[in-house]
Write a protein that holds these residues in place. Sequence first.
Motif: not given
Length: 158
Positions: A64-72
């Motif tokens: 399983r993988t998950h993508e997420f937006d980056q932030s500071l």
Amino acid sequence: FSEETLMFMADVFVNGKKVAHAKNDGRGGCTFYHAYPNQHELVAQAEKFCKSLPKQVVDFGDGRTHEFDQSLESVIDDLVFAKEKEKEQKKIDKLCETHLVFGKPNGMSYRYIGFKSKQKLADIQKTIIGRKSLENLINRVKSELKEGEEIFNKNLEI
């Protein structure tokens, strides 16, 4: 003092200038950061830059993988984690001089076993009896490895 995540306090630098203070209490919550006086604009630029970075992919190790937006916040966490991982790798490398060190690669823990004499493994290998003892220890560890575990020593022919 950490309970679920890494506890830390750090200064945040943007283009070589100290602009914010970051901290995480190590209890599974968010990392918080606060701009120092007169640094809000640089922090805002850093936030905008971090949001423009490619999505980060997390592999759970079970397919399983998950993508997420980056932030500071996520970039701060990644930098702190990388620094801690680097320190931990140095400890593992030092332990490997005198012990067999094993566990899951990129895992959160490892185990080690060695000889009572605390001799360096390189010195133990210099004698026939030492080589045989080390070979027996390696075979014992190999037979007790759990699924996904491996021996970390790069200083031995395993």
